[in-house]
Design an enzyme around this catalytic site. Structure first.
Site, PDB file in Angstrom:
ATOM      1  N   CYS A  76      56.127  46.286  23.030  1.00  0.00           N
ATOM      2  CA  CYS A  76      54.882  45.933  22.343  1.00  0.00           C
ATOM      3  C   CYS A  76      53.774  45.893  23.398  1.00  0.00           C
ATOM      4  O   CYS A  76      53.832  45.097  24.331  1.00  0.00           O
ATOM      5  CB  CYS A  76      55.044  44.574  21.672  1.00  0.00           C
ATOM      6  SG  CYS A  76      53.509  43.922  21.004  1.00  0.00           S
ATOM      7  N   ASN A 120      59.377  52.353  21.854  1.00  0.00           N
ATOM      8  CA  ASN A 120      59.507  52.174  20.401  1.00  0.00           C
ATOM      9  C   ASN A 120      58.905  53.388  19.684  1.00  0.00           C
ATOM     10  O   ASN A 120      58.143  54.159  20.273  1.00  0.00           O
ATOM     11  CB  ASN A 120      58.866  50.840  19.955  1.00  0.00           C
ATOM     12  CG  ASN A 120      57.398  50.737  20.296  1.00  0.00           C
ATOM     13  OD1 ASN A 120      56.888  51.475  21.124  1.00  0.00           O
ATOM     14  ND2 ASN A 120      56.708  49.817  19.666  1.00  0.00           N
ATOM     15  N   HIS A 166      56.881  55.975  17.066  1.00  0.00           N
ATOM     16  CA  HIS A 166      55.547  56.084  16.458  1.00  0.00           C
ATOM     17  C   HIS A 166      55.391  57.410  15.738  1.00  0.00           C
ATOM     18  O   HIS A 166      55.845  58.443  16.238  1.00  0.00           O
ATOM     19  CB  HIS A 166      54.469  55.970  17.537  1.00  0.00           C
ATOM     20  CG  HIS A 166      54.493  54.639  18.212  1.00  0.00           C
ATOM     21  ND1 HIS A 166      53.755  53.574  17.773  1.00  0.00           N
ATOM     22  CD2 HIS A 166      55.212  54.197  19.262  1.00  0.00           C
ATOM     23  CE1 HIS A 166      54.009  52.519  18.538  1.00  0.00           C
ATOM     24  NE2 HIS A 166      54.896  52.866  19.455  1.00  0.00           N
ATOM     25  N   GLU A 168      52.277  48.731  11.145  1.00  0.00           N
ATOM     26  CA  GLU A 168      53.385  48.523  12.077  1.00  0.00           C
ATOM     27  C   GLU A 168      54.726  48.320  11.385  1.00  0.00           C
ATOM     28  O   GLU A 168      54.814  47.571  10.399  1.00  0.00           O
ATOM     29  CB  GLU A 168      53.106  47.289  12.951  1.00  0.00           C
ATOM     30  CG  GLU A 168      52.322  47.620  14.179  1.00  0.00           C
ATOM     31  CD  GLU A 168      52.322  46.487  15.187  1.00  0.00           C
ATOM     32  OE1 GLU A 168      53.334  45.764  15.306  1.00  0.00           O
ATOM     33  OE2 GLU A 168      51.289  46.319  15.837  1.00  0.00           O
ATOM     34  N   CYS A 194      47.413  47.971  17.968  1.00  0.00           N
ATOM     35  CA  CYS A 194      48.785  48.252  18.400  1.00  0.00           C
ATOM     36  C   CYS A 194      48.702  48.985  19.745  1.00  0.00           C
ATOM     37  O   CYS A 194      48.193  50.112  19.799  1.00  0.00           O
ATOM     38  CB  CYS A 194      49.492  49.109  17.351  1.00  0.00           C
ATOM     39  SG  CYS A 194      51.183  49.532  17.824  1.00  0.00           S
ATOM     40  N   GLY A 238      50.976  51.912  20.019  1.00  0.00           N
ATOM     41  CA  GLY A 238      50.423  52.891  19.080  1.00  0.00           C
ATOM     42  C   GLY A 238      49.239  53.624  19.695  1.00  0.00           C
ATOM     43  O   GLY A 238      49.152  54.861  19.624  1.00  0.00           O
TER      44      GLY A 238
HETATM   45  N1  LIG Z   1      56.020  46.730  15.365  1.00  0.00           N
HETATM   46  C1  LIG Z   1      56.403  47.330  16.599  1.00  0.00           C
HETATM   47  C2  LIG Z   1      56.412  46.350  17.751  1.00  0.00           C
HETATM   48  C3  LIG Z   1      55.055  45.780  18.085  1.00  0.00           C
HETATM   49  C4  LIG Z   1      54.056  46.808  18.627  1.00  0.00           C
HETATM   50  C5  LIG Z   1      52.775  46.156  19.072  1.00  0.00           C
HETATM   51  N2  LIG Z   1      51.984  45.505  18.154  1.00  0.00           N
HETATM   52  C6  LIG Z   1      52.013  46.863  20.168  1.00  0.00           C
HETATM   53  O1  LIG Z   1      50.919  46.382  20.505  1.00  0.00           O
HETATM   54  O2  LIG Z   1      52.518  47.813  20.749  1.00  0.00           O
HETATM   55  C7  LIG Z   1      57.779  47.992  16.464  1.00  0.00           C
HETATM   56  O3  LIG Z   1      58.593  47.566  15.632  1.00  0.00           O
HETATM   57  O4  LIG Z   1      58.046  48.952  17.202  1.00  0.00           O
END
Ligand SMILES: N[C@@H](CCC[C@H](N)C(=O)O)C(=O)O
Length: 295
Positions: free
Chosen positions: A81, A173, A175, A225, A234, A237
């Site tokens: 995150c 993570n 995207h 998200e 994000c 993101g």
């Molecule tokens: N929801 C995301 C994790 C959180 C990402 C975050 N808000 C950021 O700033 O990068 C996931 O499940 O991958």
């Protein structure tokens, strides 16, 4: 019955808000209870309310100073995150847990290197080396092999019975990035967000971003998200949108990203035969508190 007092800090990066809990000395919430308690703490209107919960935990590898764990509001654990790790860095520095302005942080999405901007003992912002992006569909376990083993860049996926062009990338993570000329105000995020998040192409779900290009160094984005829904910002993101935009030849390496909660600055750079990125932005302590939970 509520039986334990839990000390927390409520922090945010551009309105992407997190409850931060220090488990660096001892575990406070037993592992099996974490998803349930995270969900409870994040419930807006009923508890503290947040996009997720961050735990500060001891590292498991020698080279890291500290370990970062992030749970989404729905109780699922994410790998990384971007906004959260800046809040985490501020928390561990200002609380003397990691008292240096350069730190190595272990995350489920790999080791991250951070540089903090500190004035009079207060962390104002930080730069995070987000590591090497992974564009390979077969190397991203989130992406179903059915959509191919090559990079999934600017390809069509059927969403709501209509083809929609998107690109997939992992920065730890997952995207999905959708460049569009449509005004972001008119995008029905509450409808399209969950459809893409839970699309069969992404068996482990995905974060979803709609992006308007302002010029080669500036974009505006709107995020849905995974595990949290709409968020004001994000960080992973914003990094993903800059990386995908650069790879598709739409953006230069330096990108100012406008999000509903404020701005982030991303720098794309060559890394190990691929692309890496730095993310820079602020982190804010909203308040400290104590909440009663049933552990
Ligand atoms: N929801 C995301 C994790 C959180 C990402 C975050 N808000 C950021 O700033 O990068 C996931 O499940 O991958």
């Amino acid at each position: 019955m509520k039986n334990t007092l839990l000390i927390f800090s409520k922090m945010h990066g551009l309105g992407n808000d997190y409850v931060v809990i220090d488990e660096s000395k001892k575990e406070i919430i037993p592992e099996y209870k974490k998803p349930e308690i995270v969900e409870e703490l994040c419930r807006r209107g009923f508890s503290i309310g947040a996009d997720g919960v961050i735990f500060v935990v001891p590292p498991t590898v020698d080279k890291a100073d500290i370990r970062f764990r992030i749970f989404n509001a729905d109780g699922s654990e994410a790998e990384m995150c971007g906004n959260g790790i800046r809040c985490f860095a501020k928390f561990v520095y200002e609380n003397g847990i990691v008292p240096h302005d350069e730190m190595v942080v272990e995350t489920l999405g790999g080791i991250k290197y951070l540089e903090l901007i500190v004035r009079s003992g207060e962390v104002l912002a930080s730069t995070v080396d987000m590591g090497k992006a992974n564009f390979k569909a077969d190397a991203i376990p989130m992406i179903n092999p059915l959509i191919g083993t090559d990079e999934f860049m600017d390809q069509e996926l059927i969403v709501d019975s209509k083809p929609m062009k998107m690109s997939a990338v992992s920065v730890g993570n997952p995207h999905a990035v959708i460049f569009t000329d449509e005004d972001l105000e008119t995008i029905d995020l509450d409808y399209l967000g969950p459809l893409i998040e839970n699309h069969e192409a992404f068996p482990q779900k995905t974060n979803v971003h709609f992006v308007n290009i302002i010029n080669r160094g500036e974009i505006k984005m709107l995020t849905w998200e995974r595990g949290a829904g709409f968020t004001y910002a994000c960080g992973t993101g914003a990094t993903s949108c800059a990386l995908v935009g650069y790879k598709l030849g739409k953006l230069d390496e330096n990108v100012l990203v406008h999000l509903p909660g404020g701005d982030l600055f991303i720098v794309v750079y060559p890394r190990d035969g691929g692309l890496g990125a730095f993310m820079e932005g602020d982190a804010v302590l909203a308040f400290d508190g104590v909440v009663e939970v049933d552990i």
